[in-house]
Design an enzyme around this catalytic site. Structure first.
Site, PDB file in Angstrom:
ATOM      1  CB  SER A 143     -52.382  13.556 -71.754  1.00  0.00           C
ATOM      2  OG  SER A 143     -53.605  13.200 -72.369  1.00  0.00           O
ATOM      3  CE1 TYR A 157     -53.893  18.759 -71.495  1.00  0.00           C
ATOM      4  CE2 TYR A 157     -54.500  16.966 -72.969  1.00  0.00           C
ATOM      5  CZ  TYR A 157     -54.237  17.431 -71.696  1.00  0.00           C
ATOM      6  OH  TYR A 157     -54.310  16.559 -70.635  1.00  0.00           O
TER       7      TYR A 157
HETATM    8  P1  NAP Z   1     -58.193  19.918 -63.172  1.00  0.00           P
HETATM    9  O1  NAP Z   1     -59.224  19.163 -62.417  1.00  0.00           O
HETATM   10  O2  NAP Z   1     -58.616  20.951 -64.162  1.00  0.00           O
HETATM   11  O3  NAP Z   1     -57.179  20.588 -62.106  1.00  0.00           O
HETATM   12  C1  NAP Z   1     -56.126  21.371 -62.576  1.00  0.00           C
HETATM   13  C2  NAP Z   1     -55.239  21.752 -61.420  1.00  0.00           C
HETATM   14  O4  NAP Z   1     -54.114  22.470 -61.928  1.00  0.00           O
HETATM   15  C3  NAP Z   1     -55.920  22.665 -60.412  1.00  0.00           C
HETATM   16  O5  NAP Z   1     -55.426  22.324 -59.132  1.00  0.00           O
HETATM   17  C4  NAP Z   1     -55.433  24.048 -60.829  1.00  0.00           C
HETATM   18  O6  NAP Z   1     -55.423  24.985 -59.770  1.00  0.00           O
HETATM   19  C5  NAP Z   1     -54.028  23.713 -61.243  1.00  0.00           C
HETATM   20  N1  NAP Z   1     -53.389  24.682 -62.153  1.00  0.00           N
HETATM   21  C6  NAP Z   1     -53.764  25.066 -63.391  1.00  0.00           C
HETATM   22  N2  NAP Z   1     -52.889  25.946 -63.898  1.00  0.00           N
HETATM   23  C7  NAP Z   1     -51.919  26.103 -62.966  1.00  0.00           C
HETATM   24  C8  NAP Z   1     -50.754  26.891 -62.887  1.00  0.00           C
HETATM   25  N3  NAP Z   1     -50.382  27.699 -63.893  1.00  0.00           N
HETATM   26  N4  NAP Z   1     -50.009  26.840 -61.750  1.00  0.00           N
HETATM   27  C9  NAP Z   1     -50.368  26.041 -60.727  1.00  0.00           C
HETATM   28  N5  NAP Z   1     -51.464  25.253 -60.749  1.00  0.00           N
HETATM   29  C10 NAP Z   1     -52.225  25.305 -61.856  1.00  0.00           C
HETATM   30  O7  NAP Z   1     -57.221  18.926 -63.977  1.00  0.00           O
HETATM   31  P2  NAP Z   1     -57.004  17.330 -63.940  1.00  0.00           P
HETATM   32  O8  NAP Z   1     -57.936  16.730 -64.902  1.00  0.00           O
HETATM   33  O9  NAP Z   1     -56.939  16.842 -62.552  1.00  0.00           O
HETATM   34  O10 NAP Z   1     -55.587  17.252 -64.639  1.00  0.00           O
HETATM   35  C11 NAP Z   1     -54.369  17.105 -63.932  1.00  0.00           C
HETATM   36  C12 NAP Z   1     -53.311  16.703 -64.941  1.00  0.00           C
HETATM   37  O11 NAP Z   1     -53.713  15.487 -65.573  1.00  0.00           O
HETATM   38  C13 NAP Z   1     -53.095  17.720 -66.072  1.00  0.00           C
HETATM   39  O12 NAP Z   1     -51.725  17.809 -66.386  1.00  0.00           O
HETATM   40  C14 NAP Z   1     -53.862  17.107 -67.241  1.00  0.00           C
HETATM   41  O13 NAP Z   1     -53.340  17.524 -68.472  1.00  0.00           O
HETATM   42  C15 NAP Z   1     -53.615  15.638 -66.979  1.00  0.00           C
HETATM   43  N6  NAP Z   1     -54.584  14.763 -67.626  1.00  0.00           N
HETATM   44  C16 NAP Z   1     -55.900  14.776 -67.274  1.00  0.00           C
HETATM   45  C17 NAP Z   1     -56.782  13.945 -67.930  1.00  0.00           C
HETATM   46  C18 NAP Z   1     -58.250  13.899 -67.606  1.00  0.00           C
HETATM   47  O14 NAP Z   1     -59.001  13.228 -68.323  1.00  0.00           O
HETATM   48  N7  NAP Z   1     -58.720  14.585 -66.576  1.00  0.00           N
HETATM   49  C19 NAP Z   1     -56.323  13.090 -68.951  1.00  0.00           C
HETATM   50  C20 NAP Z   1     -54.973  13.107 -69.273  1.00  0.00           C
HETATM   51  C21 NAP Z   1     -54.109  13.933 -68.604  1.00  0.00           C
HETATM   52  P3  NAP Z   1     -56.774  25.819 -59.356  1.00  0.00           P
HETATM   53  O15 NAP Z   1     -57.674  24.828 -58.635  1.00  0.00           O
HETATM   54  O16 NAP Z   1     -56.290  26.897 -58.462  1.00  0.00           O
HETATM   55  O17 NAP Z   1     -57.375  26.311 -60.636  1.00  0.00           O
END
Ligand code: NAP
Length: 248
Positions: A143, A157
């Site tokens: 991130s 985080y």
């Molecule tokens: P999200 O929409 O909240 O989705 C999170 C995903 O991770 C879901 O599929 C969830 O499963 C799964 N998950 C959570 N804990 C887990 C565990 N212990 N074991 C297996 N699966 C797990 O998140 P996102 O925004 O797409 O983020 C994805 C990645 O991008 C993350 O690493 C986040 O830090 C990074 N990121 C996101 C952003 C942003 O702005 N969105 C920015 C920078 C970095 P369930 O559906 O079953 O809950």
């Protein structure tokens, strides 16, 4: 040879976009999820409707036994993994460091950091030429928070993503001569459900004005960069980072 991808946290957001894009490029995909089996099943169904191959595996990737079970399930279904996307990640309610409990900090670190180590370990055991494998590629989803620090929101985080960056650098050098490339993307301000976990579902729209490009990003914009890093198009890139933060 069949390309086999594991996407951790593939049921929603960036991971779901990744699974759909990869399946359209001939990868057989393991869609990992934690709790939301309906969302994971919907991703698998969407892949199959477009003629691709996918299956869903419930596993908490911060737990060693779950990771072992997931990789074994992939071995049995598609053969050894050739592409790993360490995407699963969490954040918690926005708060200052002087409010954080040890339980919270440990949850963030085990889910965002320990998971990456465990999944990398299992992937290397299958990919590395030193272990008889045919090589492979890993992309860690870090991130921009690792550079920006997320003050007043979630420094825990941000620090976990700093650890992911360092893992990417060290591991890329450790396995570079064994046919494995390890890279990372650093997104920010992407429209997904993760911001609701921080207590602010509308966060991306609130901060969009501070982003040089004046907008938030979309999961597909992150997935396309990950796919490029995984592919042979990026054959001389390892230990590198792609910033996906609209210029921030
Ligand atoms: P999200 O929409 O909240 O989705 C999170 C995903 O991770 C879901 O599929 C969830 O499963 C799964 N998950 C959570 N804990 C887990 C565990 N212990 N074991 C297996 N699966 C797990 O998140 P996102 O925004 O797409 O983020 C994805 C990645 O991008 C993350 O690493 C986040 O830090 C990074 N990121 C996101 C952003 C942003 O702005 N969105 C920015 C920078 C970095 P369930 O559906 O079953 O809950």
């Amino acid at each position: 040879m069949q390309q086999v991808m594991i996407v951790t946290g593939g049921s929603r957001g960036i991971g779901a976009a990744m699974a759909l894009l990869a399946a359209g490029r001939e990868y057989a995909v393991c869609v990992n999820y934690l709790r939301n089996s309906d969302a994971a099943a919907a991703v698998v169904q969407a892949v199959e409707q477009h003629g691709g191959q996918a299956f869903a595996v419930q596993a908490d990737v911060s737990r060693e036994n779950d990771v072992l079970r997931m990789f074994a399930a992939v071995d049995a279904r598609f053969g050894p993994v050739t592409a790993l996307v360490n995407n699963a990640g969490i954040l918690e309610t926005q708060q200052r460091v002087d409010q954080m409990t040890a339980d919270r900090i440990n949850r963030i670190l085990t889910t965002n950091v320990t998971s990456c180590f465990l999944c990398c370990r299992e992937a290397i055991r299958r990919m590395s030429t030193a272990h008889g494998g045919a090589g492979g590629s890993i992309v860690n989803v870090s991130s921009a928070a690792s550079r920006l620090g997320s003050p007043g929101e979630y420094v825990d985080y941000a620090a976990s993503k700093g650890a992911v960056d360092t893992l990417t650098i060290g591991l890329s050098k450790e396995v570079a001569a064994e046919g494995i490339r390890v890279n990372a993307v650093r997104p920010a301000f992407i429209y997904t459900d993760i911001h609701a976990s921080g207590g602010e579902p509308g966060r991306v729209d609130r901060v969009a004005g501070s982003v040089p490009m004046q907008r938030g990003g979309h999961p597909e914009e992150v997935a396309r960069a990950i796919l490029w890093l995984l592919s042979d198009e990026a054959s001389y890139a390892t230990g590198t980072f792609i910033e996906l933060a609209g210029g921030k």
